[in-house]
Design an enzyme around this catalytic site. Structure first.
Site, PDB file in Angstrom:
ATOM      1  N   HIS A   1       0.840  -1.203   0.000  1.00  0.00           N
ATOM      2  CA  HIS A   1       0.000   0.000   0.000  1.00  0.00           C
ATOM      3  C   HIS A   1       0.867   1.242   0.000  1.00  0.00           C
ATOM      4  O   HIS A   1       1.898   1.299   0.668  1.00  0.00           O
ATOM      5  CB  HIS A   1      -0.951   0.013   1.201  1.00  0.00           C
ATOM      6  CG  HIS A   1      -0.301  -0.318   2.510  1.00  0.00           C
ATOM      7  ND1 HIS A   1      -0.034  -1.621   2.893  1.00  0.00           N
ATOM      8  CD2 HIS A   1       0.169   0.465   3.492  1.00  0.00           C
ATOM      9  CE1 HIS A   1       0.562  -1.612   4.080  1.00  0.00           C
ATOM     10  NE2 HIS A   1       0.711  -0.367   4.463  1.00  0.00           N
TER      11      HIS A   1
ATOM     12  N   HIS B   1       1.009   5.029   1.133  1.00  0.00           N
ATOM     13  CA  HIS B   1       0.388   6.029   2.008  1.00  0.00           C
ATOM     14  C   HIS B   1       0.446   7.397   1.335  1.00  0.00           C
ATOM     15  O   HIS B   1       1.495   7.792   0.821  1.00  0.00           O
ATOM     16  CB  HIS B   1       1.171   6.157   3.314  1.00  0.00           C
ATOM     17  CG  HIS B   1       1.115   4.964   4.211  1.00  0.00           C
ATOM     18  ND1 HIS B   1       0.255   4.871   5.288  1.00  0.00           N
ATOM     19  CD2 HIS B   1       1.827   3.815   4.221  1.00  0.00           C
ATOM     20  CE1 HIS B   1       0.448   3.719   5.923  1.00  0.00           C
ATOM     21  NE2 HIS B   1       1.398   3.050   5.293  1.00  0.00           N
TER      22      HIS B   1
END
Ligand code: 5GP
Ligand code: ZN
Length: 140
Positions: free
Chosen positions: A100, A102
């Site tokens: 992921h 951020h």
């Protein structure tokens, strides 16, 4: 889909999330515990633990969407800047093992400091040796 992955469950709608953006390759949603309000995570729809196995088109899309969301955060919530951050591996701070990106909105005086230390190389020889070791193991 990886059956025990909470982010795969978020993509499948089995765990609720606050969606910010979605296309055929990526999904973006609010981080549940934001560094600053509006902190977003951009994830590939396909399950990958590491950034290294994400296909180039998807990786490019993650970066592009992350940047666009960063600009939207500045416009929408009056932030000054944003960080794009990706932790690859537990020692780097990765807790959820579905890669992921951020998007962390930043204010000039938000009092948040990345703990970014700065070491130095002992010599030019050490610098050259380390650089050569990295270059020879760099895979296409
Ligand atoms: P990491 O430390 O792996 O880079 O970051 C994982 C991030 O995922 C953390 O910032 C955490 O707050 C967020 N997170 C973990 N579980 C959930 C969840 O169920 N929903 C949402 N929206 N974010 C989550
Ligand atoms: Zn997953």
């Amino acid at each position: 889909m990886s059956s025990n992955c909470i982010f795969c469950k978020i993509i499948a709608g089995e765990i609720p999330s606050v969606k910010i953006y979605e296309d055929e390759l990526v999904y973006a949603f609010l981080d549940i515990s934001p560094i600053n309000l509006g902190h977003v995570l951009v994830i590939p729809k396909e399950h990958h633990q590491s950034s290294s196995t994400v296909p180039e088109a998807t990786a490019g899309r993650m970066f592009r969407v992350g940047s666009r969301i960063g600009i939207a955060l500045k416009r929408a919530l009056d932030y000054d800047a944003f960080n794009l951050h990706l932790a690859d591996g537990a020692a780097a701070g990765q807790v959820v093992m579905h890669v992921h990106l951020h998007v962390v909105p930043r204010g000039a005086e938000d009092n948040f400091r990345w703990n970014w230390r700065q070491l130095s190389y002992a010599s030019d020889a050490e610098r050259a040796e380390i650089a050569e070791a990295i270059r020879t193991r760099l895979k296409p």
